[in-house]
Every structure is written in structure tokens, then in C-alpha cells.
Design an enzyme around this catalytic site. Structure first.
Site, PDB file in Angstrom:
ATOM      1  N   GLU A  47       6.763   9.367   9.788  1.00 53.63           N
ATOM      2  CA  GLU A  47       5.697  10.069   9.079  1.00 53.63           C
ATOM      3  C   GLU A  47       6.251  10.863   7.905  1.00 53.63           C
ATOM      4  O   GLU A  47       5.643  10.915   6.836  1.00 53.63           O
ATOM      5  CB  GLU A  47       4.954  11.002  10.036  1.00 53.63           C
ATOM      6  CG  GLU A  47       3.800  11.741   9.386  1.00 53.63           C
ATOM      7  CD  GLU A  47       3.040  12.621  10.376  1.00 53.63           C
ATOM      8  OE1 GLU A  47       2.178  13.398   9.933  1.00 53.63           O
ATOM      9  OE2 GLU A  47       3.328  12.531  11.596  1.00 53.63           O
TER      10      GLU A  47
ATOM     11  N   HIS B  74      11.002   0.605 -11.173  1.00 58.54           N
ATOM     12  CA  HIS B  74      10.822   0.497  -9.732  1.00 58.54           C
ATOM     13  C   HIS B  74      10.899  -0.958  -9.304  1.00 58.54           C
ATOM     14  O   HIS B  74      10.794  -1.871 -10.126  1.00 58.54           O
ATOM     15  CB  HIS B  74       9.479   1.103  -9.312  1.00 58.54           C
ATOM     16  CG  HIS B  74       9.440   2.594  -9.470  1.00 58.54           C
ATOM     17  ND1 HIS B  74       8.345   3.358  -9.121  1.00 58.54           N
ATOM     18  CD2 HIS B  74      10.367   3.473  -9.936  1.00 58.54           C
ATOM     19  CE1 HIS B  74       8.594   4.633  -9.360  1.00 58.54           C
ATOM     20  NE2 HIS B  74       9.808   4.726  -9.861  1.00 58.54           N
TER      21      HIS B  74
ATOM     22  N   GLU C 289       8.835  -2.775  -7.763  1.00 58.56           N
ATOM     23  CA  GLU C 289       7.610  -3.530  -8.063  1.00 58.56           C
ATOM     24  C   GLU C 289       7.625  -4.031  -9.504  1.00 58.56           C
ATOM     25  O   GLU C 289       7.267  -5.180  -9.788  1.00 58.56           O
ATOM     26  CB  GLU C 289       6.373  -2.651  -7.827  1.00 58.56           C
ATOM     27  CG  GLU C 289       6.186  -2.208  -6.389  1.00 58.56           C
ATOM     28  CD  GLU C 289       6.865  -0.883  -6.061  1.00 58.56           C
ATOM     29  OE1 GLU C 289       6.476  -0.246  -5.063  1.00 58.56           O
ATOM     30  OE2 GLU C 289       7.793  -0.486  -6.809  1.00 58.56           O
TER      31      GLU C 289
ATOM     32  N   CYS D 100       3.776   3.559  -6.022  1.00 60.81           N
ATOM     33  CA  CYS D 100       3.343   4.794  -6.661  1.00 60.81           C
ATOM     34  C   CYS D 100       2.153   4.476  -7.568  1.00 60.81           C
ATOM     35  O   CYS D 100       1.774   3.312  -7.735  1.00 60.81           O
ATOM     36  CB  CYS D 100       4.489   5.406  -7.462  1.00 60.81           C
ATOM     37  SG  CYS D 100       5.058   4.371  -8.831  1.00 60.81           S
TER      38      CYS D 100
ATOM     39  N   CYS E  41       2.852   1.999 -10.615  1.00 68.46           N
ATOM     40  CA  CYS E  41       3.110   0.640 -10.127  1.00 68.46           C
ATOM     41  C   CYS E  41       1.833   0.001  -9.597  1.00 68.46           C
ATOM     42  O   CYS E  41       1.567  -1.178  -9.841  1.00 68.46           O
ATOM     43  CB  CYS E  41       4.177   0.659  -9.040  1.00 68.46           C
ATOM     44  SG  CYS E  41       5.860   0.907  -9.671  1.00 68.46           S
TER      45      CYS E  41
END
Length: 220
Positions: free
Chosen positions: A58, A94, A96, A124, A127
Site C-alpha cells: 500500500e 518514463h 511508458e 503518472c 504518461c
């Protein structure tokens, strides 16, 4: 510089300023010559990266990289498939972005692309926006993204970006334990060339259900 530290006067540094300024300019030029960011990629990555970066905790403290495993299947005159992985450090480019810049920079209109990503965390905002734009532009591209964790899902801007992804046709899902096992078998390096069975961590199912609930809340 600390507040209680006195700055040197002009007379103290008058002879050194030109030299320091010149050195600073040289360093600036050297930095400008360096590539903005280095993306690491290949077919498999060390198993210890998987055990840390893909864990669906988490609170993802210290996990400042994105690992993206991809499977690309093409249908048409040149049907086939290939796979690999990319990683970044969330510094500039990034993973991606790197996929669409380096792995699949163009989509042949005569082919249909079915792409599956297994990513350590969801995209994010920038992206997600770019992915949505690419999917809207290339109707022959189908993308499914399976993520271990949701990145900043509490933020309204991030929630809007995830909804935009869904609206663009992207299938966004949370990884099930079976998906982690798939990554382990197909993308993680096995020590000494021997395949070892996937060992799920204690809270893998519980965390999957947690993130699945949060994603459902965001997208509906």
C-alpha cells in the site's frame, strides 16, 4: 548556504570569480551534452528487482522506479509477437514514454496490435494523457495495462487521468497473484539458469483486493 554563514566579500573573491564562472559554464556545457535520461531494457531483469519493485504494498516507499514488462502481438500481413521490459527512475523520460518512443514508435495501419503491459505502478498524469492520445490516434492499437500498485490514486488530477485512459479504450486492471507469477516466469532472471517456483508474499491477495476496490471507485 546556511543563514548564519557570512558570505565572502567581493574583495575576497575578486580574483577567483572569473575562474569559477568559467568552470561553472564548462560544467553546464558538459551536462547539456549528456542524454536527458537513460532507459534500461532487455528481455529479463534480476529477480531481486521483481521481489521489491513489483510488490503490491500500500505504501511504496523507496520504489522510485517504474518497471514495465510488455508483450506485443501483431495480426495481419506480418503477424508475430515479441516481449521485453523497460525501467526508469522517474527522473525525465518514463518507461511508458520509452515504449512508444523506442519499442513501438509507429503503428502500421495494415496491422492490428494487441499490447499488454505489466507495470509496477500505474502511469503518472502526463504518461496517462499521452497513452490516451496515442490510443485515440491509432484505432488499430489495443492496450491492456496490468498494474501492481496505483500511483497517487487519491489525487483528483490522477483520477481524471485514469478515467481518460479508460475512455480511450485502455483496459486498466490490478494484477492478480497469477499475473505476478507470469512475470516471475517470463521476465525475471532465474539464478544459475534454474527456474524456481514463484513464492507469493503473505499479503499479496489482500493487497490485490485493496487496489482493485480503489480502482473500481476511481473508474466508476
Amino acid at each position: 548556504m546556511a543563514e548564519n554563514q557570512e558570505e565572502p566579500s567581493d574583495t575576497q573573491t575578486g580574483e577567483e570569480q572569473p575562474e569559477n564562472a568559467e568552470e561553472s559554464e564548462e560544467k553546464k556545457k558538459e551536462l547539456e551534452k549528456l542524454p536527458p535520461f537513460e532507459i534500461v531494457g532487455g528481455e529479463r531483469f534480476p529477480a531481486f528487482f521483481f521481489k521489491f519493485q513489483f510488490r503490491n504494498v500500500e505504501y511504496s516507499s523507496g520504489r522510485n522506479k517504474t518497471f514495465l514488462c510488455y508483450v506485443v502481438e501483431t495480426q495481419g500481413k506480418e503477424s508475430g509477437s515479441f516481449r521485453g521490459y523497460l525501467e526508469d527512475e522517474h527522473a525525465a523520460a518514463h518507461a511508458e514514454d520509452a515504449f512508444f518512443n523506442n519499442i513501438l514508435p509507429t503503428c502500421d495501419p495494415n496491422l492490428r496490435y494487441n499490447v499488454t503491459w505489466y507495470v509496477s505502478s500505474s502511469p503518472c498524469v502526463p504518461c496517462a494523457d499521452r497513452i490516451a492520445q496515442i490510443l485515440q490516434k491509432n484505432k488499430n492499437l489495443r492496450l491492456s495495462i496490468l498494474v501492481s500498485r496505483l500511483f497517487m490514486w487519491e489525487e483528483p488530477e490522477m483520477q481524471a487521468a485514469l478515467k481518460k485512459l479508460k475512455a480511450s479504450g485502455c483496459k486498466l486492471k490490478i494484477m492478480k497473484p497469477q499475473d505476478f507469477e507470469y512475470i516471475w516466469q517470463n521476465f525475471a532472471e532465474q539464478e544459475e539458469g534454474e527456474a524456481k517456483a514463484f513464492e507469493p508474499w503473505e499479503d499479496i491477495q489482500e493487497n490485490f483486493l485493496y487496489y482493485e476496490e480503489k480502482l473500481s471507485e476511481v473508474l466508476h
